[in-house]
Design an enzyme around this catalytic site. Structure first.
Site, PDB file in Angstrom:
ATOM      1  N   ARG A  46       0.850  -1.203   0.000  1.00 59.55           N
ATOM      2  CA  ARG A  46       0.000   0.000   0.000  1.00 59.55           C
ATOM      3  C   ARG A  46       0.881   1.247   0.000  1.00 59.55           C
ATOM      4  NH1 ARG A  46      -1.441   2.110   4.525  1.00 59.55           N
ATOM      5  NH2 ARG A  46      -2.093   0.192   5.545  1.00 59.55           N
ATOM      6  N   TYR A  98     -15.003  17.084 -16.465  1.00 60.99           N
ATOM      7  CA  TYR A  98     -15.390  15.673 -16.542  1.00 60.99           C
ATOM      8  C   TYR A  98     -16.581  15.434 -15.604  1.00 60.99           C
ATOM      9  CZ  TYR A  98     -14.952  10.602 -16.148  1.00 60.99           C
ATOM     10  OH  TYR A  98     -15.198   9.259 -16.153  1.00 60.99           O
ATOM     11  N   ASP A 170      -6.206  18.828 -14.884  1.00 62.55           N
ATOM     12  CA  ASP A 170      -6.492  17.461 -15.336  1.00 62.55           C
ATOM     13  C   ASP A 170      -5.964  17.367 -16.766  1.00 62.55           C
ATOM     14  OD1 ASP A 170      -7.622  15.149 -16.445  1.00 62.55           O
ATOM     15  OD2 ASP A 170      -9.401  15.265 -15.171  1.00 62.55           O
ATOM     16  N   LYS A 195      -6.808   6.315 -19.964  1.00 59.13           N
ATOM     17  CA  LYS A 195      -6.994   6.866 -21.304  1.00 59.13           C
ATOM     18  C   LYS A 195      -5.687   6.762 -22.103  1.00 59.13           C
ATOM     19  CE  LYS A 195     -10.897   7.636 -19.297  1.00 59.13           C
ATOM     20  NZ  LYS A 195     -11.253   8.900 -18.683  1.00 59.13           N
TER      21      LYS A 195
HETATM   22  C1  LIG Z   1     -11.878   9.332 -17.514  1.00 58.16           C
HETATM   23  C2  LIG Z   1     -11.535  10.634 -16.937  1.00 58.16           C
HETATM   24  C3  LIG Z   1     -11.436  10.801 -15.547  1.00 58.16           C
HETATM   25  C4  LIG Z   1     -11.735   9.671 -14.581  1.00 58.16           C
HETATM   26  O1  LIG Z   1     -10.851   8.596 -14.725  1.00 58.16           O
HETATM   27  P1  LIG Z   1     -11.214   7.057 -14.376  1.00 58.16           P
HETATM   28  O2  LIG Z   1      -9.953   6.354 -14.686  1.00 58.16           O
HETATM   29  O3  LIG Z   1     -12.373   6.671 -15.227  1.00 58.16           O
HETATM   30  O4  LIG Z   1     -11.574   7.018 -12.927  1.00 58.16           O
HETATM   31  C5  LIG Z   1     -11.070  12.035 -15.070  1.00 58.16           C
HETATM   32  N1  LIG Z   1     -10.833  13.084 -15.905  1.00 58.16           N
HETATM   33  C6  LIG Z   1     -10.943  12.960 -17.236  1.00 58.16           C
HETATM   34  C7  LIG Z   1     -10.666  14.140 -18.104  1.00 58.16           C
HETATM   35  C8  LIG Z   1     -11.299  11.741 -17.803  1.00 58.16           C
HETATM   36  O5  LIG Z   1     -11.414  11.636 -19.124  1.00 58.16           O
END
Ligand SMILES: *Cc1c(COP(=O)(O)O)cnc(C)c1O
Length: 393
Positions: A46, A98, A170, A195
Site C-alpha cells: 500500500r 469531466y 487534469d 486513457k
Molecule cells: C476518464 C476521466 C477521468 C476519470 O478517470 P477514471 O480512470 O475513469 O476514474 C477524469 N478526468 C478525465 C478528463 C477523464 O477523461
C-alpha cells in the site's frame, strides 16, 4: 533525456537480482526485513511497490514534476487531490469538467462542506470575480470534455498564485506529450491513465504529479493513508502502454485531423470541435500552449436525438462506448452516457446539448473511419450520400 527516451527508460530498471530489461511485476503485499528496522526500501505494497514506483518515476519524468503517485483510477487521483484541502475550502472549477469530477465535488460538498463555484474559465474576469478569501484551488481541464474548449493555463495559474491558491490541471485529454502544465505554472497535475497513457483500453488507473517538495510530502502521505495506490499488475500494464505513447499520440492526431476535416465539410454536421482546425475559437491558444491537438473530436448533428441514435446504431468500426484514448475508435453521446451523472443545469450552461457526439479517434486507417461515419450519416439522411467523402481520401 528527451521525452521519447524518457517514455521508454525512466523508472523502468528495477531488477538488481537478474537484470531483467523489463520491470518485473512485484505481485506481493509485503516485503521481508533484512534486519531489525532494515528493508531494501519496501515494506508493504500500500505504501510502495517497486512496479508502481517504476510507473511513478516514469510519469513524473514525463511531466517534469517532483513526485508522482499512481492510483487505482483517475477518480481516485482526483479524490486524493481534494484531500489536500481542509473542510470548508472553496474551489473554482471549470464548468465543462469531466462528469465524474462534478459528481465527486458535489459529494464532497455534502460530506466535507467544500464550496464549489463553476465558471467559464475562458473568461478570466469570471474567474477573478469568483475568488473568495477561502479559495484554495482552481480546477482546470483543457481541452474540455466533450466540447474541446481550451483555457489559458498560464493566465489561470497566475490568478491562482496571486491568491495563494493552487492551480490544478487534469491533463488526461492531451497527455504530457501534447501539454506540460508545469511549464505553464500549474502546481498539481492529475491523470486518468485509463486513457492515453495506458492507451489500450485494458486497465483503469490514475496519477497525481506535484512540482514542489512540500506538496510531494503530503502527496505520499495521502496516497498511503487513504490506500489509493495502483496494483502492481495494473501499474505494469500502464508502464508498458506508456512506452508507445508518443507514436500512438501522433497516429491518433493524424487521424483526428482527417476525421475533423471530413466532418467540417459534411452537410449533416452543423459544428465541429477540434483544436487543430483553424476555425476552432481558441486555435491560436492551442498553438501556443500545446505541443499537439490530440485525438478527441466532437461535433453537433443538424437535427436532434433521432439523428444521434441513428448514427450510433449505424457505425460499424466505431464502438459505442464510454472512455477514450485507446487504439480503437469509440463514439459516444455525452448527454446520455459520459455526462449523464452531471447536474443537468450545469450541463446546459456549459453548452453540452443533446446534439453533441464525441469521438475518440483511434489509430485505424483514417479512410475506414471516415467511410464508417459517412455511411452512418447516410442512414439517417440519404440525401447526403457521398457528399464529401471524395475530398478527404
Ligand atoms: C476518464 C476521466 C477521468 C476519470 O478517470 P477514471 O480512470 O475513469 O476514474 C477524469 N478526468 C478525465 C478528463 C477523464 O477523461
Amino acid at each position: 533525456m528527451r521525452l521519447r527516451t524518457i517514455s521508454i527508460h525512466a523508472g523502468v530498471d528495477k531488477d538488481a537480482a537478474y537484470n531483467s530489461v523489463i520491470t518485473p511485476i512485484y505481485q506481493t503485499s509485503t516485503f521481508r526485513f533484512e534486519d531489525i528496522g532494515k528493508t531494501k526500501g519496501y515494506d508493504y505494497s500500500r505504501t510502495a511497490n517497486p512496479t508502481r514506483t517504476a510507473l511513478e518515476e516514469n510519469i513524473c519524468a514525463l511531466e517534469g514534476g517532483v513526485l508522482a503517485r499512481a492510483t487505482a483510477t483517475g477518480m481516485s487521483a482526483i479524490a486524493t487531490t481534494l484531500h489536500f484541502f481542509k473542510a470548508g475550502s472553496h474551489i473554482i472549477c471549470t464548468n465543462d469538467c469531466y462528469g465524474g469530477t462534478e459528481r465527486l465535488l458535489r459529494t464532497y460538498s455534502e460530506i466535507f462542506n467544500f464550496k464549489v463555484t463553476y465558471v467559464n474559465m475562458q473568461n478570466l474576469d469570471e474567474v477573478k470575480n469568483a475568488l473568495r478569501p477561502n479559495t484554495k484551488a482552481l480546477w482546470i481541464e483543457t481541452p474540455s470534455n466533450p466540447l474541446l474548449n481550451i483555457v489559458d493555463i498560464r493566465a489561470l495559474s497566475e490568478i491562482a498564485h496571486n491568491h495563494t491558491a493552487l492551480s490544478i490541471v487534469d491533463n488526461t485529454f492531451l497527455s504530457p506529450v501534447n501539454q506540460r502544465p508545469f511549464e505553464l505554472g500549474a502546481d498539481i497535475i492529475v491523470h486518468s491513465t485509463t486513457k492515453y497513457l495506458n492507451g489500450h483500453s485494458d486497465v483503469v488507473g490514475g496519477a497525481i504529479v506535484v512540482n514542489s517538495p512540500k506538496l510531494a510530502e503530503r502527496l505520499h502521505f495521502l496516497v498511503n493513508t487513504l490506500g489509493q495506490g495502483e496494483s502492481p499488475f495494473d501499474s505494469w500494464l500502464v508502464l508498458r502502454g506508456i512506452k508507445t505513447l508518443i507514436p500512438r499520440i501522433k497516429a491518433h492526431e493524424e487521424n483526428a485531423l482527417a476525421v475533423a476535416k471530413f466532418l467540417k465539410s459534411h452537410p449533416a454536421i452543423r459544428k465541429v470541435n477540434y483544436p487543430g482546425l483553424e476555425c476552432h475559437p481558441q486555435h491560436s491558444l492551442a498553438l501556443r500552449q500545446q505541443y499537439g491537438f490530440g485525438g478527441m473530436v466532437s461535433f453537433e448533428v443538424n437535427d436532434g436525438i433521432e439523428e444521434v441514435n441513428s448514427i450510433l446504431r449505424s457505425v460499424k468500426i466505431f464502438s459505442v462506448a464510454e472512455s477514450l484514448g485507446g487504439i480503437e475508435s469509440l463514439i459516444c453521446h455525452p448527454v446520455t452516457m459520459t455526462h449523464a451523472s452531471m447536474n443537468a443545469e450545469l450541463r446546459e450552461q456549459a453548452g453540452i446539448n443533446e446534439r453533441v457526439i464525441r469521438l475518440s479517434v483511434g489509430i485505424e486507417d483514417p479512410n475506414d473511419l471516415i467511410e464508417d461515419l459517412d455511411k452512418a450519416f447516410q442512414v439517417y439522411a440519404p440525401v447526403f450520400a457521398g457528399s464529401s467523402i471524395e475530398n478527404n481520401k
